[in-house]
Design an enzyme around this catalytic site. Structure first.
Site, short mmCIF file in Angstrom:
data_model
loop_
_atom_site.label_atom_id
_atom_site.label_comp_id
_atom_site.label_asym_id
_atom_site.label_seq_id
_atom_site.Cartn_x
_atom_site.Cartn_y
_atom_site.Cartn_z
CG ASP A 81 -12.33 15.75 2.13
OD1 ASP A 81 -11.95 16.06 3.36
OD2 ASP A 81 -13.48 15.20 1.88
CG ASN A 129 -13.53 23.61 7.20
OD1 ASN A 129 -13.12 23.92 6.28
ND2 ASN A 129 -14.43 22.53 7.31
C1 FPP Z 1 -9.85 18.85 4.42
O1 FPP Z 1 -9.41 17.70 5.02
C2 FPP Z 1 -8.90 19.80 4.47
C3 FPP Z 1 -9.22 21.23 5.19
C4 FPP Z 1 -10.32 21.37 5.81
C5 FPP Z 1 -8.09 21.86 5.16
C6 FPP Z 1 -7.27 22.27 4.13
C7 FPP Z 1 -6.20 22.78 4.30
C8 FPP Z 1 -4.81 22.36 3.85
C9 FPP Z 1 -4.54 21.54 2.69
C10 FPP Z 1 -3.62 23.10 4.51
C11 FPP Z 1 -2.93 24.10 3.72
C12 FPP Z 1 -3.61 25.12 3.00
C13 FPP Z 1 -3.00 26.31 2.61
C14 FPP Z 1 -3.63 27.08 1.92
C15 FPP Z 1 -1.74 26.49 3.10
P1 FPP Z 1 -10.38 17.27 6.34
O2 FPP Z 1 -9.71 17.71 7.38
O3 FPP Z 1 -11.61 17.23 6.12
O4 FPP Z 1 -9.93 15.40 6.17
P2 FPP Z 1 -10.63 14.40 6.62
O5 FPP Z 1 -12.23 14.37 5.73
O6 FPP Z 1 -10.10 13.22 6.43
O7 FPP Z 1 -11.19 14.58 8.09
#
Ligand code: FPP
Length: 240
Positions: free
Chosen positions: A18, A66
């Protein structure tokens, strides 16, 4: 049980990655910039597993919730997953990583599913590290899909309802080949489970760290693991 509680290195670590969005926003960049930085971190953490003694790593890449993000972010993430699989497959094979996916594939686009099938097939004989990527995954959704398949087998007379116990249900989950996670880590200071591995984490330890995922280094991963090794796990029993 005795053996499990004496283990000092977690065999199976699951991570809720996250904080990509906030990491990007803090730099005045679009959220996808953070996801790309997050993907680079995935590589570093996966590569560190053999040295750190982690045999199973499960990462939460995209949840059933998501889809509610903007269309631009969702399609950017899907493109990123495709690119990641296209560019990393060779390396995953040579590094001895066995890749599996959990989650509902029905809603994912054909090209992505074809890449997922291909990487699973090409890496299925590996066993240095077992990397499981949760994509369109939700714990409740997984239990509902498992229950649907189990109900079909009951209706077809293949399973006697009287024989259904927790092991039966576990064998219908997406994770049926995996051990339960010993440790679940969530980055970015949020202390929530967010529908991740609900059934499987019944006895897991949780570690919530403030670091945003794109800043989560191999060294910090190692220090979270060593903190885990000092804890005593009881699995509901009294200390021996
Ligand atoms: C959460 O951060 C992250 C995600 C929903 C996506 C996770 C994806 C990756 C780490 C990319 C790569 C993965 C692979 C398998 C190649 P957020 O967007 O919720 O962050 P925030 O809480 O700060 O908004």
């Amino acid at each position: 049980m005795g053996n499990r509680s004496k283990r000092t290195v977690p065999e199976h670590v699951a991570i809720i990655m996250d904080g990509n969005g906030r990491w990007a926003q803090a730099r005045g960049k679009p959220r996808l910039f953070g996801h790309h930085a997050g993907a680079r971190r995935v590589r570093e953490i996966v590569e560190s597993c053999p040295d750190l003694g982690v045999k199973y790593l499960t990462i939460f890449a995209f949840s059933t919730e998501n889809w509610q993000r903007t269309q631009a972010e969702v399609s950017g993430l899907m493109k990123l997953f495709k690119r990641y699989l296209m560019s990393e497959t060779k390396e995953l094979v040579t590094e001895g990583i066995c890749v599996r996916f959990i989650g509902d594939r029905m809603k994912l686009d054909e090209t992505l599913v074809a890449l997922m099938d291909e990487v699973e097939l090409l890496t299925c004989d590996n066993d240095r590290v077992n990397l499981t990527i949760a994509l369109n995954y939700g714990g409740r959704d997984e239990v509902a899909r498992a229950t649907k398949r189990l109900s079909r087998d009951v209706a077809a007379g293949k399973v006697d309802p009287e024989d259904v116990d927790d092991e039966t249900l576990a064998s219908y989950l997406d994770t049926y080949v995996l051990p339960d996670p010993d440790l679940v880590i969530r980055t970015s200071g949020e202390a929530r489970i967010s529908n991740f591995l609900l059934w499987q984490s019944a006895y897991a330890e949780y570690e919530f760290v403030d670091t945003l995922w794109p800043d989560f280094t191999r060294d910090e991963f190692a220090s979270v693991l060593s903190k885990f090794s000092t804890r005593e796990r009881r699995y509901g029993a009294v200390p021996g």
